[in-house]
Design an enzyme around this catalytic site. Structure first.
Site, mmCIF file in Angstrom:
data_model
loop_
_atom_site.group_PDB
_atom_site.id
_atom_site.type_symbol
_atom_site.label_atom_id
_atom_site.label_comp_id
_atom_site.label_asym_id
_atom_site.label_seq_id
_atom_site.Cartn_x
_atom_site.Cartn_y
_atom_site.Cartn_z
ATOM 1 N N CYS A 44 0.869 -1.462 -0.003
ATOM 2 C CA CYS A 44 -0.075 -0.033 -0.179
ATOM 3 C C CYS A 44 0.725 1.258 -0.035
ATOM 4 C CB CYS A 44 -0.957 0.115 1.104
ATOM 5 S SG CYS A 44 -2.244 -1.267 1.298
ATOM 6 N N GLY A 115 -1.567 -14.273 -2.994
ATOM 7 C CA GLY A 115 -1.928 -13.023 -3.175
ATOM 8 C C GLY A 115 -3.163 -12.861 -4.579
ATOM 9 N N ALA A 116 -2.907 -11.439 -4.812
ATOM 10 C CA ALA A 116 -3.697 -11.211 -6.264
ATOM 11 C C ALA A 116 -2.541 -10.721 -7.351
ATOM 12 C CB ALA A 116 -4.566 -10.057 -5.799
ATOM 13 N N GLU A 180 -11.688 6.915 -15.861
ATOM 14 C CA GLU A 180 -12.626 6.109 -15.122
ATOM 15 C C GLU A 180 -13.856 5.762 -16.172
ATOM 16 O OE1 GLU A 180 -14.482 3.696 -13.347
ATOM 17 O OE2 GLU A 180 -12.744 4.579 -12.187
#
Length: 450
Positions: A44, A115-116, A180
């Protein structure tokens, strides 16, 4: 002969499990394999490393492989990828990525913490130089190196990582555009919060394009030069970051026949056991359970991974521990705004069978006469019939994070807004007003209860 535990993955869930199991069972032979070059790092924090707020990648790392081996007696191997799990034989196949040599190792118990992986849309040009994702330390190093010569960045995806990186790239001096595909940013927040966040980005020079879908990356001589939109427009860019989400990294589980669930996440029980009793899994590779509804969900968060890893480690060591579920509590900083959420949105609450009511307030985070204060915008989601608190969202100063933690605690305890209204919260002009924003929100929410 000592029982052996092999852990696949050396970050949050994997090392939490390995450390807990070894602490409870010092005789257990615990081995960790990590395919990247780093273990125990704070993913993060990668946007802040990319932007220069954090100087060196080592600052993101809590433990090294050498430290785990020497001080915790946990042999940990970086650049080692587990390529297959042979369940019948209880063997894993491992490849040393530095030498190319492969070997097998026996396990009594196995922990999957893979994890991812970032979702990279199959668009023309995504393999070009200058196109990045941001998931590992290596990703961060490559992206930071690119910022030294890049001038125009396009970020595809307006989630937390995308917006945090947009801030950091902008502060590093780049021109930044965020694409987005949805009609607004962060749709789990109230619409006016999304609008405020967009204005905050734009006030700092970040361009925001809503309803914009990337069609391809333009390439010249192997290098990215722009991003073309579905409508035909092309935005110039010499740095492209795809931040459109992640998916569980569950290939090993698929190939060895473990049960899979939501989004391809590994199905686990409350003890983090998979469909094979000798194999446990935790973190971003697993399907999770919503603490309120009990339904499957997926929140790839470091907090969840660490907790699940600890639970798995206790059970792997022969003790008993259970993971109750998640609320999806999260917070981010976007320039001078902090956005946070926990629990259910109104739409999710209605889908779960509740009769949701929504109450929003704005209140100063300190006494009105005390300098340096700011506003907290809080929204509560409650069940209209019972008054039970189901979710909350917040926007404002850094104090939003602490208030969201209180609300997450209240949701976990199944408190009603009546209970919330009676909380004896602290007061001091420098940190909170006499009537805290939480109390103001609860008082207003009482009016929504039948």
């Amino acid at each position: 002969m000592a029982e052996s535990l092999i852990v696949i993955g050396g970050t949050a869930a994997g090392l939490s499990a390995a450390s807990k199991a070894k602490r409870l069972r010092p005789d257990m032979e615990v081995t960790v394999y990590e395919r990247s070059g780093f273990v125990s790092y704070g993913a993060c924090g990668l946007p802040y490393f990319v932007g220069g707020l954090i100087g060196e990648p080592e600052e993101l790392i809590s433990l090294t492989a050498d430290t785990l081996r020497e001080k915790r007696n946990i042999p940990t191997y970086i650049h080692h990828e587990v390529t297959a799990i042979r369940r019948k034989e209880k063997l894993v196949e491992v490849t040393n990525l530095d030498t190319g040599k492969s070997f097998t190792q026996y396990y009594d118990k196995l922990m999957i913490a893979t994890g991812a992986e970032p979702i990279l849309p199959p668009l023309p040009g995504v393999e070009a130089q200058g196109v990045h994702c941001l998931r590992t330390v290596e990703d961060g190093i490559a992206l930071k190196a690119r910022t030294k010569e890049a001038k125009q960045a396009v970020i595809v995806g307006g989630g937390f990582i995308g917006l945090e990186t947009a801030e950091e790239l902008r502060q590093a001096g780049l021109s930044v555009t965020v694409l987005e595909a949805l009609p607004r940013l962060l749709p789990f927040l109230p619409e006016d919060y999304s609008t405020r966040i967009q204005r905050e980005l734009e006030s700092h020079g970040v361009a925001v394009r809503l309803g914009a879908t990337a069609a391809q990356v333009e390439v010249e001589n192997g290098r990215a030069t722009g991003v073309s939109l579905a409508g035909g427009e092309t935005l110039p860019a010499d740095l492209v970051l795809f931040s459109v989400g992640v998916r569980p990294s569950s290939r090993l589980a698929v190939e060895c026949g473990l049960e899979l669930g939501l989004r391809g996440g590994i199905v686990v029980d409350e003890r983090q056991r998979t469909s094979d009793p000798a194999i446990y899994a935790a973190g971003d590779c697993v399907q999770m359970k919503n603490l309120i509804t009990g339904e499957p969900c997926y929140f790839p968060l470091g907090t969840t991974a660490n907790k699940q890893g600890r639970v798995a480690g206790e059970n792997l060591a022969g003790s008993y521990s259970a993971f109750p579920g998640v609320l999806g509590s999260q917070v981010t900083k976007i320039f001078d705004l902090y956005a946070a959420s926990t629990g259910l949105t109104p739409e999710q609450a209605e889908k779960a069978g509740f009769s949701p009511a929504v109450c929003s307030i704005t209140k100063g985070d300190r006494a009105s006469y005390y300098p340096g204060g700011g506003e907290n915008h809080l929204t509560l989601v409650l069940d209209r019939g019972t008054g039970r608190l189901l979710g909350a969202q917040g926007l404002g100063t850094s104090t939003v994070a602490g208030r969201m933690n209180v609300l997450a605690t209240a949701i976990t305890a199944k408190m009603t807004v009546m209970d919330l209204n009676e909380l004896d919260l602290v007061y001091s002009p420098s940190v909170a007003p006499v009537y805290d924003p939480i109390l103001i929100a609860a008082s207003q929410a009482l009016k929504c209860v039948k």
